[in-house]
Write a protein that holds these residues in place. Structure first.
Motif, PDB file in Angstrom:
ATOM      1  N   LYS A  45     -10.497  30.157  14.808  1.00  0.00           N
ATOM      2  CA  LYS A  45     -11.579  29.579  15.502  1.00  0.00           C
ATOM      3  C   LYS A  45     -11.860  29.673  16.969  1.00  0.00           C
ATOM      4  CE  LYS A  45     -11.582  25.478  12.263  1.00  0.00           C
ATOM      5  NZ  LYS A  45     -11.116  24.034  12.192  1.00  0.00           N
ATOM      6  N   LYS A  46     -10.665  29.922  17.729  1.00  0.00           N
ATOM      7  CA  LYS A  46     -10.556  30.010  18.841  1.00  0.00           C
ATOM      8  C   LYS A  46     -11.003  31.573  19.276  1.00  0.00           C
ATOM      9  CE  LYS A  46      -6.764  27.094  20.257  1.00  0.00           C
ATOM     10  NZ  LYS A  46      -5.353  27.197  20.836  1.00  0.00           N
ATOM     11  N   ILE A  47     -10.813  32.361  18.549  1.00  0.00           N
ATOM     12  CA  ILE A  47     -11.308  33.865  18.662  1.00  0.00           C
ATOM     13  C   ILE A  47     -12.848  33.897  18.429  1.00  0.00           C
ATOM     14  CG2 ILE A  47     -11.388  36.337  17.847  1.00  0.00           C
ATOM     15  CD1 ILE A  47      -9.062  35.538  19.421  1.00  0.00           C
ATOM     16  N   ASP A  48     -13.250  33.068  17.475  1.00  0.00           N
ATOM     17  CA  ASP A  48     -14.696  32.905  17.265  1.00  0.00           C
ATOM     18  C   ASP A  48     -15.391  32.276  18.379  1.00  0.00           C
ATOM     19  OD1 ASP A  48     -14.735  34.211  14.924  1.00  0.00           O
ATOM     20  OD2 ASP A  48     -14.652  32.382  13.582  1.00  0.00           O
ATOM     21  N   LYS A  49     -14.818  31.374  19.137  1.00  0.00           N
ATOM     22  CA  LYS A  49     -15.356  30.556  20.008  1.00  0.00           C
ATOM     23  C   LYS A  49     -15.625  31.489  21.374  1.00  0.00           C
ATOM     24  CE  LYS A  49     -14.087  25.750  18.759  1.00  0.00           C
ATOM     25  NZ  LYS A  49     -13.163  24.645  19.436  1.00  0.00           N
ATOM     26  N   LEU A  50     -14.447  32.504  21.516  1.00  0.00           N
ATOM     27  CA  LEU A  50     -14.427  33.309  22.628  1.00  0.00           C
ATOM     28  C   LEU A  50     -15.533  34.598  22.344  1.00  0.00           C
ATOM     29  CD1 LEU A  50     -10.607  34.260  23.144  1.00  0.00           C
ATOM     30  CD2 LEU A  50     -12.078  32.824  24.296  1.00  0.00           C
ATOM     31  N   ARG A  51     -15.937  34.689  21.111  1.00  0.00           N
ATOM     32  CA  ARG A  51     -16.986  35.463  20.849  1.00  0.00           C
ATOM     33  C   ARG A  51     -18.277  35.018  21.253  1.00  0.00           C
ATOM     34  NH1 ARG A  51     -13.718  37.522  16.767  1.00  0.00           N
ATOM     35  NH2 ARG A  51     -13.414  39.849  17.016  1.00  0.00           N
ATOM     36  N   GLU A  52     -18.530  33.556  20.810  1.00  0.00           N
ATOM     37  CA  GLU A  52     -19.733  32.867  21.259  1.00  0.00           C
ATOM     38  C   GLU A  52     -19.840  33.020  22.768  1.00  0.00           C
ATOM     39  OE1 GLU A  52     -19.494  28.814  19.884  1.00  0.00           O
ATOM     40  OE2 GLU A  52     -18.805  29.368  17.669  1.00  0.00           O
ATOM     41  N   LYS A  53     -18.901  32.754  23.462  1.00  0.00           N
ATOM     42  CA  LYS A  53     -18.834  32.860  24.805  1.00  0.00           C
ATOM     43  C   LYS A  53     -18.968  34.226  25.519  1.00  0.00           C
ATOM     44  CE  LYS A  53     -17.864  28.422  25.517  1.00  0.00           C
ATOM     45  NZ  LYS A  53     -19.016  27.435  26.118  1.00  0.00           N
ATOM     46  N   MET A  78     -20.031  35.885  39.460  1.00  0.00           N
ATOM     47  CA  MET A  78     -19.847  34.670  39.040  1.00  0.00           C
ATOM     48  C   MET A  78     -19.825  34.074  37.596  1.00  0.00           C
ATOM     49  SD  MET A  78     -21.802  33.152  42.549  1.00  0.00           S
ATOM     50  CE  MET A  78     -21.537  31.471  42.072  1.00  0.00           C
ATOM     51  N   GLN A  79     -20.802  34.724  37.006  1.00  0.00           N
ATOM     52  CA  GLN A  79     -21.086  34.660  35.664  1.00  0.00           C
ATOM     53  C   GLN A  79     -19.844  34.964  34.804  1.00  0.00           C
ATOM     54  OE1 GLN A  79     -24.473  36.524  33.842  1.00  0.00           O
ATOM     55  NE2 GLN A  79     -23.881  35.940  31.796  1.00  0.00           N
ATOM     56  N   LYS A  80     -19.198  36.063  35.112  1.00  0.00           N
ATOM     57  CA  LYS A  80     -18.004  36.528  34.395  1.00  0.00           C
ATOM     58  C   LYS A  80     -16.947  35.732  34.735  1.00  0.00           C
ATOM     59  CE  LYS A  80     -15.030  40.427  33.895  1.00  0.00           C
ATOM     60  NZ  LYS A  80     -14.639  42.001  34.287  1.00  0.00           N
ATOM     61  N   VAL A  81     -16.852  34.970  35.908  1.00  0.00           N
ATOM     62  CA  VAL A  81     -15.886  34.155  36.099  1.00  0.00           C
ATOM     63  C   VAL A  81     -15.922  32.807  35.297  1.00  0.00           C
ATOM     64  CG1 VAL A  81     -14.781  32.476  37.960  1.00  0.00           C
ATOM     65  CG2 VAL A  81     -15.200  34.662  38.521  1.00  0.00           C
ATOM     66  N   ASP A  82     -16.929  32.461  35.324  1.00  0.00           N
ATOM     67  CA  ASP A  82     -17.319  31.291  34.464  1.00  0.00           C
ATOM     68  C   ASP A  82     -16.966  31.453  32.761  1.00  0.00           C
ATOM     69  OD1 ASP A  82     -18.240  29.732  36.601  1.00  0.00           O
ATOM     70  OD2 ASP A  82     -20.421  30.177  36.161  1.00  0.00           O
ATOM     71  N   GLU A  83     -17.250  32.668  32.379  1.00  0.00           N
ATOM     72  CA  GLU A  83     -17.189  32.875  30.835  1.00  0.00           C
ATOM     73  C   GLU A  83     -15.573  33.010  30.771  1.00  0.00           C
ATOM     74  OE1 GLU A  83     -19.313  36.303  30.331  1.00  0.00           O
ATOM     75  OE2 GLU A  83     -21.089  35.364  30.094  1.00  0.00           O
ATOM     76  N   LEU A  84     -14.866  33.793  31.684  1.00  0.00           N
ATOM     77  CA  LEU A  84     -13.575  33.954  31.602  1.00  0.00           C
ATOM     78  C   LEU A  84     -12.856  32.594  31.647  1.00  0.00           C
ATOM     79  CD1 LEU A  84     -13.106  37.298  33.447  1.00  0.00           C
ATOM     80  CD2 LEU A  84     -12.915  37.003  31.157  1.00  0.00           C
ATOM     81  N   THR A  85     -13.016  31.792  32.710  1.00  0.00           N
ATOM     82  CA  THR A  85     -12.477  30.501  32.804  1.00  0.00           C
ATOM     83  C   THR A  85     -12.793  29.734  31.519  1.00  0.00           C
ATOM     84  OG1 THR A  85     -13.053  30.518  35.451  1.00  0.00           O
ATOM     85  CG2 THR A  85     -12.483  28.499  34.144  1.00  0.00           C
ATOM     86  N   ALA A  86     -13.825  29.536  30.960  1.00  0.00           N
ATOM     87  CA  ALA A  86     -14.197  28.962  29.568  1.00  0.00           C
ATOM     88  C   ALA A  86     -13.114  29.408  28.537  1.00  0.00           C
ATOM     89  CB  ALA A  86     -15.501  28.928  29.382  1.00  0.00           C
ATOM     90  N   ALA A  87     -12.894  30.813  28.511  1.00  0.00           N
ATOM     91  CA  ALA A  87     -12.214  31.292  27.888  1.00  0.00           C
ATOM     92  C   ALA A  87     -10.679  30.838  27.754  1.00  0.00           C
ATOM     93  CB  ALA A  87     -12.151  32.958  27.630  1.00  0.00           C
ATOM     94  N   LEU A  88     -10.348  30.658  29.023  1.00  0.00           N
ATOM     95  CA  LEU A  88      -8.882  30.305  29.435  1.00  0.00           C
ATOM     96  C   LEU A  88      -8.757  28.864  28.904  1.00  0.00           C
ATOM     97  CD1 LEU A  88      -7.401  31.394  32.627  1.00  0.00           C
ATOM     98  CD2 LEU A  88      -6.835  31.968  30.510  1.00  0.00           C
ATOM     99  N   GLN A  89      -9.674  28.059  28.990  1.00  0.00           N
ATOM    100  CA  GLN A  89      -9.882  26.795  28.631  1.00  0.00           C
ATOM    101  C   GLN A  89      -9.606  26.789  26.771  1.00  0.00           C
ATOM    102  OE1 GLN A  89      -9.069  24.951  31.572  1.00  0.00           O
ATOM    103  NE2 GLN A  89      -9.843  23.436  30.227  1.00  0.00           N
ATOM    104  N   ILE A  90     -10.425  27.405  26.365  1.00  0.00           N
ATOM    105  CA  ILE A  90     -10.247  27.562  24.906  1.00  0.00           C
ATOM    106  C   ILE A  90      -9.030  28.079  24.401  1.00  0.00           C
ATOM    107  CG2 ILE A  90     -10.979  28.649  22.929  1.00  0.00           C
ATOM    108  CD1 ILE A  90     -13.862  29.240  24.404  1.00  0.00           C
ATOM    109  N   LEU A  91      -8.320  28.903  25.194  1.00  0.00           N
ATOM    110  CA  LEU A  91      -6.893  29.127  24.583  1.00  0.00           C
ATOM    111  C   LEU A  91      -5.861  28.277  24.954  1.00  0.00           C
ATOM    112  CD1 LEU A  91      -7.159  32.892  25.455  1.00  0.00           C
ATOM    113  CD2 LEU A  91      -7.575  31.957  23.079  1.00  0.00           C
ATOM    114  N   LYS A  92      -6.362  27.265  25.706  1.00  0.00           N
ATOM    115  CA  LYS A  92      -5.319  26.277  26.029  1.00  0.00           C
ATOM    116  C   LYS A  92      -4.764  25.199  25.023  1.00  0.00           C
ATOM    117  CE  LYS A  92      -5.626  25.903  31.194  1.00  0.00           C
ATOM    118  NZ  LYS A  92      -5.722  25.086  32.283  1.00  0.00           N
ATOM    119  N   PHE A  93      -5.830  25.035  24.298  1.00  0.00           N
ATOM    120  CA  PHE A  93      -5.691  23.972  23.181  1.00  0.00           C
ATOM    121  C   PHE A  93      -5.696  24.561  21.591  1.00  0.00           C
ATOM    122  CE2 PHE A  93      -8.105  22.323  26.938  1.00  0.00           C
ATOM    123  CZ  PHE A  93      -7.050  21.342  27.331  1.00  0.00           C
TER     124      PHE A  93
END
Length: 736
Positions: A20-28, A721-736
């Protein structure tokens, strides 16, 4: 066997959250920044790849030549309470802006996966139009293959967690009027790009009715997966194998007896191109109930077992790669932030531009003050030699002073032994034609020599009209007394044992002929040191080369003017010394002259001197250690000296005494006025050319030209800036 089949289901359930997390990363859209765990289906053309994808995803992929796979397709299925399908196209990285805009405008959301499967052929035709793919291969309009990616997300309560990427099949020979050699390379590069990453499981589709040794995909897979640790061989079309020996060979492959892969081989029977779409898939696989297929492990045959196996593999690789994935995300975020720092703060408005440039000027002035005062501990930049400004200037000034005192006069003075004001006996200058390697130059410190030799005027072409580098300065020549005598005899008038002031002026001017060359070289060296520091400091505080070039070109004319002022000041001091009547109020001149005169008289009387005798305590005569001269001998010495000889000696002594005063005065003046004031500490110093006051006085247009962001920089900032936002969101996904 039951235990074996239960394990994959358990693993699949355990890994569902990871998937599920990998799918969410692909969504981002994180997959465009870091490789994500994925399954890639690859194979030669006509290997049964499209039929396999249909079996795995239940999407009716076309199997005829007209609609075969022409681009990569990413199919993601995940379990959701509602059934829907989302379809979009991801443009190729090198696509034009116009093409990207067109491609990204294609989006479809369909309710229900069953409806989608029935509409899929029509969807593909629309996708081909957006990608400008030829619908009719006999036509010349459009491309045969595309680097764009079709993305399909299947969501529903019965969907498994699975992501599969399909790429065009490899082919070796072009088809006349349809495909070309460049198409062959395009497809091959596309396949390589997908299988090269260590987070990709390679599904190598191999037709059972063809010798797998001829299948190029296995060779490509081995190039990037040497040990076969992430390559799963999928054998298709077993129904076309009729010979028992060929069937036995297939069974040996599945059992791992021949051409082993770590992940092994799996055998499936897909629907054929001429079979009815409504045919139950399970009916086709009933062939596995007969020999020799029935002897194979159940988890290595059939589509259902393959689907479980793929889910298990994807879960395993996802779990294995999670720590590295987090590390990659953090590394890329840090890299993006460093790039943003190098770009500096946003500067769209005049206020932002002025604040930005003012901050750079402030940092520049901080460096300049520290360099000027030798406070080298204030910044790590001073570890580099070109930043140690004051040290280089002191070294060059000491060198100039030493060489100037010993070599700047045209002819060597003849000095009788006398006690100088330094308390040391001076001897006559030893004339020599040897260049600078002797005497002073031999005593130079390593740092002084290094500072001098590191300066090359060819490195500073912009200073060409200001600086100069002289030739090696020779030692003073012999024959000063003869030269003075000629000068006197050629310019004497009606004098009574005296000489005119013009003789001294002429003598001093000729004796200082080398001053200009030596002074120009010294000030030139100081200017080069200052300019080198300015360029280095400017490069240190500017975010990029473009900004450095803009600031430097904006202040260069002012810098050159200020360098020229310093050189002009030095030459003005030179003119004052050489072109005015010799004069000084310094007592050192009269003291030295009196000593010279006394020493000269003493030398003349030296032959007439005798030891003084005195009585000691006991009444005996003994030498006192002193020498005495008869008064008559003094009179005789004065009478015997001719008029010309006397004047020549007098001119020499006056010239020498004055020269010593003028030389020290000139060296100090050049340093204090031309170097210290004009180049270092004065209000018009080059070090003050780039300051906050300078920034404040810039017009809006000037600010825009210097500090304004180029379209490329603006686009780069937005992208980062867009890349940082996307990567930061990805890190948040991988935390939980």
């Amino acid at each position: 066997m039951a235990a074996k089949s239960a394990a994959p289901d358990a693993n699949l359930l355990n890994s569902s959250e990871l998937l599920k997390k990998i799918d969410k990363l692909r969504e981002k859209n994180v997959g465009k920044h870091v490789p994500l765990p994925q399954l890639v289906v690859v194979g030669d053309q006509s290997s049964g790849k499209s039929s396999l994808l249909e079996s795995l995803t239940k999407i009716p992929f076309p199997r005829d030549l007209e609609l075969c796979t022409r681009y990569a397709t990413q199919i993601t299925s995940r379990r959701e309470t509602e059934s829907f399908v989302e379809i979009c196209i991801i443009p190729a990285p090198d696509a034009s802006l116009v093409h990207k805009a067109k491609i990204q405008s294609f989006k479809k959301t369909l309710n229900g996966t069953e409806d989608f499967r029935s509409e899929f052929p029509n969807v593909l035709k629309e996708v081909n139009e957006y990608m400008e793919i030829r619908s009719d291969l006999s036509s010349k309009d459009g491309s045969v293959f595309s680097k764009d990616v079709l993305r399909i997300e299947l969501c529903g309560p019965t969907e498994d967690y699975l992501t599969v990427i399909d790429v065009p099949g490899i082919f070796r020979d072009p088809t006349d009027g349809i495909t070309t050699d460049s198409d062959i390379e395009l497809v091959r590069d596309m396949v390589k790009n997908y299988i090269r990453d260590s987070r990709t499981v390679i599904l190598a589709v191999l037709p059972s009715n063809v010798d797998i040794a001829t299948q190029e995909i296995l060779k490509l897979a081995k190039d990037y997966d040497v040990n076969g640790e992430r390559t799963l061989g999928v054998l298709t079309k077993p129904d076309l194998v009729t010979e028992q020996s060929a069937k036995a060979t297939l069974c040996s492959l599945v059992l791992g007896h021949k051409r082993p892969l770590t992940l092994g081989y799996h055998l499936v029977r897909n629907r054929g191109a001429d079979e009815n779409d409504a045919l139950d898939h399970g009916a086709g696989e009933r062939m596995f109930d007969s020999s020799p297929w029935s002897t194979l492990p159940k988890d290595k045959i059939g589509v259902q077992a393959l689907r479980r196996r793929l889910g298990e593999l994807l879960g395993q690789i996802t779990e294995r790669e999670f720590p590295e994935l987090r590390k990659d995300l953090k590394a890329q975020i840090e890299s993006c932030q460093q790039d943003l720092e190098r770009l500096g703060p946003a500067r769209q408005t005049e206020q932002e531009q002025r604040a930005f440039l003012s901050g750079i000027a402030r940092r520049f002035q901080t460096l300049s003050r520290a360099a000027r005062d030798a406070h080298y501990s204030e910044d790590a930049a001073f570890e580099q030699t070109e930043f140690r400004l004051l040290t280089h200037i002191v070294n060059l000034s000491d060198l100039f002073n030493s060489v100037f005192q010993e070599k700047a006069h045209l002819r060597g003075f003849e000095r009788p032994a006398l006690e100088t004001d330094e308390g040391q006996k001076s001897e006559r200058d030893e004339p020599t034609d040897a260049p600078k390697q002797t005497k002073v130059w031999a005593r130079l410190s390593a740092k002084q020599a290094e500072t001098f030799e590191s300066l090359d005027p060819s490195n500073f072409p912009e200073l060409e009209q200001i600086i100069s580098r002289g030739t090696d300065t020779k030692d003073p020549a012999e024959g000063i007394k003869a030269w003075i005598e000629d000068l006197y005899l050629n310019s004497r008038g009606l004098d009574l044992g005296t000489f005119g002031g013009t003789i001294l002026s002429s003598a001093f001017k000729e004796q200082t002929m080398k001053w200009e060359l030596m002074t120009r070289e010294y000030v030139s060296n100081i200017i080069m040191v200052v300019h080198r520091f300015l360029c280095s400091a400017l490069g240190k505080v500017c975010a990029n080369r473009q900004l450095y070039d803009r600031v430097r070109s904006s202040i260069l004319d002012e810098l050159l003017e200020r360098y020229n002022v310093a050189m002009t000041q030095a030459l003005f001091l030179l003119s004052v010394e050489r072109n005015r009547r010799p004069y000084t109020l310094n007592d050192y001149f009269s003291d030295t002259l009196q000593k010279m005169r006394g020493a000269r008289v003493a030398k003349m009387l030296e032959g007439n001197a005798r030891g003084e005798m005195r009585k000691d305590r006991n009444g005996y005569w003994a030498s006192s250690g002193n020498k005495v001269v008869d008064l008559e001998a003094v009179k005789e010495a004065a009478i015997n000296q001719g008029n010309v000889e006397y004047v020549k000696e007098e001119i020499h002594d006056i010239l020498w005494s004055y020269y010593k005063v003028a030389c020290k005065r000139f060296v100090d003046s050049v340093y204090m006025q031309a170097v210290e004031h004009c180049l270092l500490t004065g209000p018009e110093s080059p070090l003050e050319a780039f300051s906050q006051d300078w920034v404040i006085n810039l017009t809006g247009d000037q600010l825009e030209a210097i500090a304004g962001e180029s379209p490329v920089a603006k686009a780069r900032r937005v992208s980062l800036m867009q890349k940082v936002d996307e990567l930061t969101a990805a890190l948040q996904i991988l935390k939980f």
